[in-house]
Design a protein around this motif. Structure first.
Motif: not given
Length: 492
Positions: A429-430, A426, A467, A463-464, A459-460
């Motif tokens: 990606f960020m 992750m 996920a 995505v967290s 973003i982080y």
């Protein structure tokens, strides 16, 4: 059940105030660093860096592992504390005299005559620091980081203002010396003021033997660690110019404001807390695993995110004369990403009383780093090559630390890596998105910096959440209630 609830509350409170200390104190230090970096030259920071290792080694010898020994002991008494205090104070005077005598030799080694008076004055911090060592131990054992936060903020602001005044009046490197001395003096005075502890007129030989028996191994490992943590300052100061050492030093300081501060914040809270669980293997493993994952969830994106925004960050805050430190800073952030994980894994060895294994691991890891450094110097890879050696060693050290700590709590190396991989993916990606946005965004350090930070956070978090990373919920659960409680208190 009541004990578990009390320990949880103490841990949460400790983490909060430790984090508050991180944000407030390091935020203040960051602002002061910006101002001083603009007022002073890279050479001034390089001069202070040349003698940092001698102060650091002296502090390790003065402490001799007694601090960790006292924290670990559940039934430490007044005689134990008094014995440690007198030993620390005696060693502080001894080390000051040693540095005073060796000042000319150290100055000749670096080829800098200015170092003689600086060493003789700056090493007074050793004596100032020794008067507050036991008070710090008592605060740590209580997981009372609220008081430490107050002390660090007050001392940081006062010493910083005085340092800036000296810099404005043209005192150059001496403004940094005065700032450092005054900060340590104020901290020790405030520790004595807030913690009403007075040593008894007793030196217990049995206490000394017991504490030194545990601490001696930590002393040796601490000395090895301290030497290698500062070895780059010696190598760069001896082989390269004072200005290059200044660039490297400020890059390290900027990295450490976040990485080392988070590491210290996590380590000083988790060690006493995990020590309280040492008799319950399953509970210890569960707590350790949660701390590891949460630390990675916080530190990975912060460190690699800083590397991604290094260009506008350094230009905006430090100015164009510090451009040479950008690449140093980016690479140092990669190495710093793993520091909290090292600290937590090593905490387990101390909690389990394996100071012998702690020492063995330090010898192994530093032997590996020595090989990397020799290869870098042999092939003349410069300062960049030296930093890459540190990065490689950081990853190798993580494998070594986790392998041995896993044996103590049945948390296998493979299991720990499996837990960390999703967080690492992750983060990458960020960082990729943030780096690309930096190429697209319009020029202007302020706009670019604010935009990249905002994009990275969004973003982080998104995505967290997608996920279903449980550490996001853990962080939310830790801090939101505490922020609400503080808000209520302020409104009353």
């Amino acid at each position: 059940m009541q004990e578990t609830s009390s320990l949880k509350r103490k841990t949460i409170s400790g983490l909060f105030w430790s984090f508050a200390d991180l944000v407030a104190n390091q935020g203040i230090q960051f602002i002061l660093q910006i101002i001083l970096a603009r007022l002073l030259l890279p050479e001034h920071f390089g001069l202070i860096a040349m003698i940092a290792i001698f102060i650091a080694i002296s502090n390790s010898i003065i402490d001799s592992g007694f601090t960790q020994g006292l924290i670990r002991e559940k039934d430490a008494n007044q005689e134990d504390y008094s014995t440690a205090f007198y030993f620390n104070l005696f060693m502080a005077f001894v080390m000051y005299i040693v540095i005073f005598i060796l000042a000319d030799t150290i100055s000749a080694f670096f080829g800098e005559d200015q170092l003689v008076p600086i060493l003789k004055v700056l090493s007074l911090v050793l004596i100032f620091n020794s008067f507050g060592i036991i008070q710090r131990v008592l605060l740590i054992k209580k997981v009372d980081f609220r008081t430490q936060t107050k002390i660090n903020i007050i001392s940081g602001i006062i010493s910083g203002i005085v340092g800036i005044i000296f810099a404005l009046k043209g005192y150059g490197v001496w403004s940094l010396v005065v700032k450092t001395l005054l900060m340590q003096l104020i901290q020790s005075l405030l520790l004595c003021f807030f913690i009403k502890w007075i040593p008894s007129f007793v030196f217990n030989v049995n206490s000394f033997k017991r504490l030194f028996g545990f601490g001696s191994k930590l002393l040796v490992s601490g000395l090895i660690d301290t030497i290698y943590n500062n070895i780059y300052f010696i190598i760069i100061g001896r082989v390269f110019s004072t200005a290059q050492l200044g660039y490297y030093t400020n890059a390290v300081k900027l990295r450490d404001i976040t990485s080392q501060s988070i590491t210290a914040s996590v380590q000083r809270v988790t060690y006493p807390v995990l020590s309280g669980m040492q008799e319950d293997g399953e509970r210890l493993k569960h707590g350790f695993r949660k701390i590891i994952k949460t630390s990675a969830f916080i530190n990975f994106p912060i460190m690699l995110g800083l590397a991604a925004i290094a260009n506008p960050l350094i230009h905006l805050f430090y100015g164009d004369k510090w451009t040479s430190s950008i690449l140093y800073f980016q690479l140092l952030c990669v190495a710093g990403m793993l520091y909290p994980l090292h600290a937590i894994n090593l905490n387990i060895l101390q909690v389990k009383g394996r100071s012998d294994l702690f020492l063995l691991l330090e010898i192994i890891k530093k032997s590996v780093l020595t090989v990397f450094i020799i290869l870098s110097l042999w092939f003349q890879l410069g300062i960049i090559g030296l930093i890459w050696a540190a990065i490689l060693n950081s990853f190798v050290s993580l494998f070594i630390n986790t392998y041995f700590s896993a044996k103590e709590i049945s948390y296998a190396l493979k299991e720990q890596i499996t837990d960390l991989v999703p967080i690492f993916v992750m983060t990458i990606f960020m960082v990729g998105v943030v780096s690309l946005s930096g190429m697209i965004l319009p020029e202007g350090n302020v706009i670019k910096l604010v935009s990249q930070i905002s994009i990275g956070i969004v973003i982080y978090v998104v995505v967290s959440k997608l996920a279903k990373i449980e550490e996001l919920i853990t962080i939310y659960g830790l801090f939101v209630p505490l922020f609400k409680r503080m808000k209520q208190k302020l409104s009353q």
